[in-house]
Design an enzyme around this catalytic site. Structure first.
Site, PDB file in Angstrom:
ATOM      1  N   SER A  62       0.809  -1.220   0.000  1.00 51.30           N
ATOM      2  CA  SER A  62       0.000   0.000   0.000  1.00 51.30           C
ATOM      3  C   SER A  62       0.842   1.269   0.000  1.00 51.30           C
ATOM      4  O   SER A  62       0.334   2.343  -0.314  1.00 51.30           O
ATOM      5  CB  SER A  62      -0.949   0.017   1.201  1.00 51.30           C
ATOM      6  OG  SER A  62      -0.226   0.200   2.410  1.00 51.30           O
ATOM      7  N   LYS A 123       0.813   4.638   6.899  1.00 49.29           N
ATOM      8  CA  LYS A 123       0.283   5.472   5.820  1.00 49.29           C
ATOM      9  C   LYS A 123       0.961   6.841   5.878  1.00 49.29           C
ATOM     10  O   LYS A 123       1.741   7.131   6.777  1.00 49.29           O
ATOM     11  CB  LYS A 123      -1.233   5.663   5.951  1.00 49.29           C
ATOM     12  CG  LYS A 123      -2.063   4.390   5.968  1.00 49.29           C
ATOM     13  CD  LYS A 123      -2.087   3.667   4.641  1.00 49.29           C
ATOM     14  CE  LYS A 123      -2.950   2.398   4.733  1.00 49.29           C
ATOM     15  NZ  LYS A 123      -2.839   1.558   3.504  1.00 49.29           N
TER      16      LYS A 123
END
Length: 285
Positions: A62, A123
């Site tokens: 990701s 993230k």
């Protein structure tokens, strides 16, 4: 025969018995010292991991292209303050949040992922409290202004056990080796922070509503924009994370300290070195 030589004249106990007691006491002392050392070591590790620095391994794609599966990074723990999520297993030893700090846009952070708050995710911080965030046709808008996005050279990743290259992006390098080739772009946030992202084509994540980041929360996104469950999706176990409370942040990513392509075998020590991606070790953020 006089047996006085075999007895302690003061206590009357056999000398051999006292020597046995000394040996037994010495063994018990060694056990106590060992346990004391292990306890102190565990306490030192607990303090370091909770309040100073902690390792984290990248489990998914990701955050491509910045982070690859098999990267090992260090995160610093003091940047945003401390909460129970700063501690191993989120032990409820810290009430609320102390020494609170707000991340900067562009920081790469490790956090407990809502709604279950029982898994560590990583993230990039995109929106801060009060910001509006929206995606339009793959373009990021921050506070109603488009974030500059420049097409740059494709991101090339060698195929290995730690890559999951879809057929559409499989290619061959000049030397004949298998590679993944991804479209890559350079984004620059209003504070000047630049980083690379992947945009693999039109997906449902490329067009969103306008998100207003509430107080005490941040809006997080993966750099692999079409392969990241992040704040663009509502909170769902195993899915989106929605707005993330700042108290869930565990630390800031600072450096890669190890990286492996996944081809090593624990029983073959020499493969630990051949599998290492040496060029990635020491990369900062």
């Amino acid at each position: 025969m006089d047996d006085s030589a075999t007895h302690d004249n003061e206590s009357g106990k056999p000398i051999g018995s006292r020597q046995g007691e000394a040996k037994g006491g010495g063994a018990a002392s060694e056990v106590r010292e060992t346990l004391s050392f292990l306890l102190k070591l565990a306490l030192a590790v607990f303090i370091i991991r909770s309040f100073l620095i902690s390792p984290f391994v990248i489990p998914s794609e990701s955050m491509l292209p910045r982070l690859l599966v098999g990267d090992y990074i260090f995160i610093t723990k003091w940047n945003y303050g401390y909460s129970k999520h700063s501690l191993p297993w989120s032990l409820p030893l810290i009430p609320g949040r102390i020494f609170a700090g707000t991340p900067a846009r562009g920081d790469v952070v490790v956090f407990k992922a809502p709604p279950t708050n029982d898994q560590d995710w990583i993230k990039r911080v995109i929106g801060l409290p009060g910001d509006t965030v929206q995606m339009k046709n793959g373009q990021l808008f921050l506070n109603d202004k488009p974030v500059p996005k420049q097409r740059i050279a494709d991101f090339i990743e060698p195929v290995s056990p730690n890559t999951h290259c879809e057929p559409a992006y499989q290619d061959t390098a000049d030397d004949g080796s298998a590679i993944c080739r991804y479209p890559q772009y350079r984004e620059t946030l209003p504070n000047g922070k630049s980083y690379n992202v992947l945009d693999l084509g039109q997906t449902i994540a490329d067009d969103t509503q306008v998100f207003k980041v509430p107080e005490g929360h941040v809006f997080l996104m993966g750099d692999n924009r079409d392969n990241s469950e992040d704040s663009r999706f509502p909170q769902m176990a195993g899915g989106g994370i929605g707005f993330v409370p700042i108290g869930n942040l565990e630390g800031k990513a600072v450096v890669n300290f190890w990286s492996t392509d996944g081809s090593a075998s624990w029983v073959l020590p020499w493969t630990w070195f051949s599998a290492a991606r040496w060029e990635r070790i020491g990369e900062g953020f």
